[in-house]
Scaffold this motif. Sequence first.
Motif, mmCIF file in Angstrom:
data_model
loop_
_atom_site.group_PDB
_atom_site.id
_atom_site.type_symbol
_atom_site.label_atom_id
_atom_site.label_comp_id
_atom_site.label_asym_id
_atom_site.label_seq_id
_atom_site.Cartn_x
_atom_site.Cartn_y
_atom_site.Cartn_z
ATOM 1 N N PHE A 26 0.840 -1.197 0.000
ATOM 2 C CA PHE A 26 0.000 0.000 0.000
ATOM 3 C C PHE A 26 0.879 1.252 0.000
ATOM 4 O O PHE A 26 0.556 2.261 -0.640
ATOM 5 C CB PHE A 26 -0.927 0.006 1.223
ATOM 6 N N VAL A 27 1.981 1.175 0.732
ATOM 7 C CA VAL A 27 2.927 2.291 0.752
ATOM 8 C C VAL A 27 3.547 2.476 -0.628
ATOM 9 O O VAL A 27 3.709 3.608 -1.105
ATOM 10 C CB VAL A 27 4.023 2.056 1.808
ATOM 11 N N VAL A 28 3.900 1.360 -1.271
ATOM 12 C CA VAL A 28 4.458 1.424 -2.619
ATOM 13 C C VAL A 28 3.468 2.094 -3.570
ATOM 14 O O VAL A 28 3.846 2.956 -4.381
ATOM 15 C CB VAL A 28 4.819 0.017 -3.128
ATOM 16 N N ALA A 29 2.201 1.733 -3.471
ATOM 17 C CA ALA A 29 1.174 2.328 -4.327
ATOM 18 C C ALA A 29 1.087 3.829 -4.113
ATOM 19 O O ALA A 29 0.996 4.610 -5.069
ATOM 20 C CB ALA A 29 -0.176 1.673 -4.052
ATOM 21 N N ALA A 30 1.125 4.240 -2.843
ATOM 22 C CA ALA A 30 1.052 5.672 -2.532
ATOM 23 C C ALA A 30 2.280 6.410 -3.053
ATOM 24 O O ALA A 30 2.173 7.512 -3.593
ATOM 25 C CB ALA A 30 0.911 5.863 -1.028
ATOM 26 N N VAL A 31 3.448 5.802 -2.895
ATOM 27 C CA VAL A 31 4.684 6.435 -3.355
ATOM 28 C C VAL A 31 4.677 6.610 -4.870
ATOM 29 O O VAL A 31 5.059 7.672 -5.398
ATOM 30 C CB VAL A 31 5.916 5.606 -2.922
ATOM 31 N N VAL A 32 4.215 5.588 -5.592
ATOM 32 C CA VAL A 32 4.140 5.675 -7.059
ATOM 33 C C VAL A 32 3.251 6.842 -7.474
ATOM 34 O O VAL A 32 3.608 7.648 -8.344
ATOM 35 C CB VAL A 32 3.601 4.350 -7.652
ATOM 36 N N ALA A 33 2.080 6.949 -6.838
ATOM 37 C CA ALA A 33 1.148 8.025 -7.179
ATOM 38 C C ALA A 33 1.738 9.394 -6.855
ATOM 39 O O ALA A 33 1.683 10.324 -7.668
ATOM 40 C CB ALA A 33 -0.174 7.825 -6.441
ATOM 41 N N VAL A 35 4.939 10.303 -6.465
ATOM 42 C CA VAL A 35 6.094 10.621 -7.307
ATOM 43 C C VAL A 35 5.642 11.078 -8.691
ATOM 44 O O VAL A 35 6.142 12.075 -9.234
ATOM 45 C CB VAL A 35 7.037 9.411 -7.421
ATOM 46 N N CYS A 36 4.678 10.368 -9.273
ATOM 47 C CA CYS A 36 4.210 10.728 -10.610
ATOM 48 C C CYS A 36 3.510 12.082 -10.615
ATOM 49 O O CYS A 36 3.670 12.869 -11.550
ATOM 50 C CB CYS A 36 3.271 9.642 -11.142
ATOM 51 N N VAL A 37 2.724 12.354 -9.584
ATOM 52 C CA VAL A 37 2.093 13.667 -9.486
ATOM 53 C C VAL A 37 3.159 14.752 -9.337
ATOM 54 O O VAL A 37 3.071 15.829 -9.939
ATOM 55 C CB VAL A 37 1.111 13.716 -8.301
ATOM 56 N N GLY A 38 4.210 14.457 -8.547
ATOM 57 C CA GLY A 38 5.305 15.408 -8.392
ATOM 58 C C GLY A 38 6.016 15.679 -9.704
ATOM 59 O O GLY A 38 6.377 16.826 -10.008
ATOM 60 N N VAL A 39 6.221 14.628 -10.501
ATOM 61 C CA VAL A 39 6.851 14.797 -11.816
ATOM 62 C C VAL A 39 5.986 15.684 -12.704
ATOM 63 O O VAL A 39 6.488 16.552 -13.433
ATOM 64 C CB VAL A 39 7.086 13.428 -12.483
ATOM 65 N N GLY A 40 4.681 15.467 -12.645
ATOM 66 C CA GLY A 40 3.771 16.284 -13.442
ATOM 67 C C GLY A 40 3.824 17.746 -13.050
ATOM 68 O O GLY A 40 3.854 18.636 -13.905
ATOM 69 N N ILE A 41 3.843 18.016 -11.748
ATOM 70 C CA ILE A 41 3.911 19.403 -11.269
ATOM 71 C C ILE A 41 5.229 20.046 -11.687
ATOM 72 O O ILE A 41 5.266 21.191 -12.151
ATOM 73 C CB ILE A 41 3.750 19.446 -9.737
ATOM 74 N N ALA A 42 6.325 19.294 -11.528
ATOM 75 C CA ALA A 42 7.638 19.821 -11.914
ATOM 76 C C ALA A 42 7.692 20.104 -13.415
ATOM 77 O O ALA A 42 8.238 21.129 -13.850
ATOM 78 C CB ALA A 42 8.733 18.831 -11.533
ATOM 79 N N SER A 43 7.113 19.207 -14.206
ATOM 80 C CA SER A 43 7.095 19.402 -15.655
ATOM 81 C C SER A 43 6.298 20.644 -16.028
ATOM 82 O O SER A 43 6.705 21.419 -16.900
ATOM 83 C CB SER A 43 6.489 18.171 -16.339
ATOM 84 N N LEU A 167 -0.106 13.300 -18.573
ATOM 85 C CA LEU A 167 -0.110 11.841 -18.629
ATOM 86 C C LEU A 167 0.602 11.178 -17.458
ATOM 87 O O LEU A 167 0.122 10.167 -16.930
ATOM 88 C CB LEU A 167 0.520 11.365 -19.943
ATOM 89 N N VAL A 168 1.752 11.709 -17.063
ATOM 90 C CA VAL A 168 2.507 11.062 -15.986
ATOM 91 C C VAL A 168 1.715 11.002 -14.685
ATOM 92 O O VAL A 168 1.611 9.935 -14.063
ATOM 93 C CB VAL A 168 3.872 11.744 -15.774
ATOM 94 N N PRO A 169 1.110 12.114 -14.221
ATOM 95 C CA PRO A 169 0.290 12.007 -13.002
ATOM 96 C C PRO A 169 -0.890 11.057 -13.178
ATOM 97 O O PRO A 169 -1.227 10.303 -12.255
ATOM 98 C CB PRO A 169 -0.187 13.453 -12.768
ATOM 99 N N LEU A 170 -1.529 11.102 -14.357
ATOM 100 C CA LEU A 170 -2.672 10.223 -14.592
ATOM 101 C C LEU A 170 -2.261 8.761 -14.529
ATOM 102 O O LEU A 170 -2.922 7.947 -13.856
ATOM 103 C CB LEU A 170 -3.286 10.537 -15.954
ATOM 104 N N LEU A 171 -1.171 8.417 -15.208
ATOM 105 C CA LEU A 171 -0.694 7.036 -15.175
ATOM 106 C C LEU A 171 -0.255 6.633 -13.772
ATOM 107 O O LEU A 171 -0.476 5.498 -13.349
ATOM 108 C CB LEU A 171 0.473 6.869 -16.160
ATOM 109 N N GLY A 172 0.365 7.572 -13.053
ATOM 110 C CA GLY A 172 0.784 7.271 -11.686
ATOM 111 C C GLY A 172 -0.395 6.997 -10.775
ATOM 112 O O GLY A 172 -0.368 6.057 -9.958
ATOM 113 N N LEU A 173 -1.454 7.804 -10.902
ATOM 114 C CA LEU A 173 -2.646 7.585 -10.087
ATOM 115 C C LEU A 173 -3.323 6.264 -10.438
ATOM 116 O O LEU A 173 -3.786 5.530 -9.554
ATOM 117 C CB LEU A 173 -3.626 8.748 -10.273
#
Length: 203
Positions: A26-33, A35-43, A167-173
Amino acid sequence: MYPYGPPPGTPPRIDAGQLRPRWVWFVVAAVVAVVCVGVGIASFLLTSTSTVDSVEDDKAFTSGQSVTLRIGPGADAAIYVRSPFVARAHCEIVTAPSGSAPRVTTPGSTFTVTKGSVEWERVFVLKADTDADYRVTCDDPRGALTFAPGDDADFASFVGGIVVTVLVPLLGLLAGSGIAIIVGVRRGRHRRWLEAQAYYGRR
């Protein structure tokens, strides 16, 4: 054995630590989401910043004046015009190193940058095969336009940045949610299996 758990009654108490997959997934799932949202914001921030910074409005000049730009292979420059404009603009390189072959081209796509309340439209791209300083002058028939140098903003790169932002945040979520659902379902099944084992084992 009952495939769906023990018969009605008080189910045996199952220690959560026995369940598989482990809760750490569950922690892994949260971290993936996250991180991907963070990448989207940074982009988004990088794309927005690089786009706005592509116009050097602090070096703006009026029709008939000139500006010195550093141009070289793989480092094209651009000339922007303050929008809206209807006059026909013209720019040329008037000073260049001996042996170089600079050229002024018209971009194949429209690209507009908004800085504050001012819009700048890219009208010319300046190319050179020798890395050096070039003197560029611009004018228009009415002598009313305002020009500004800047980077040759690549529209495809801009769109690519927006795609990454979305796309990255969407795929991460989706990935995080998928992992969490699968882990939850499998842990539920494992709990029912352990309850069945414990129930029949103590009879």
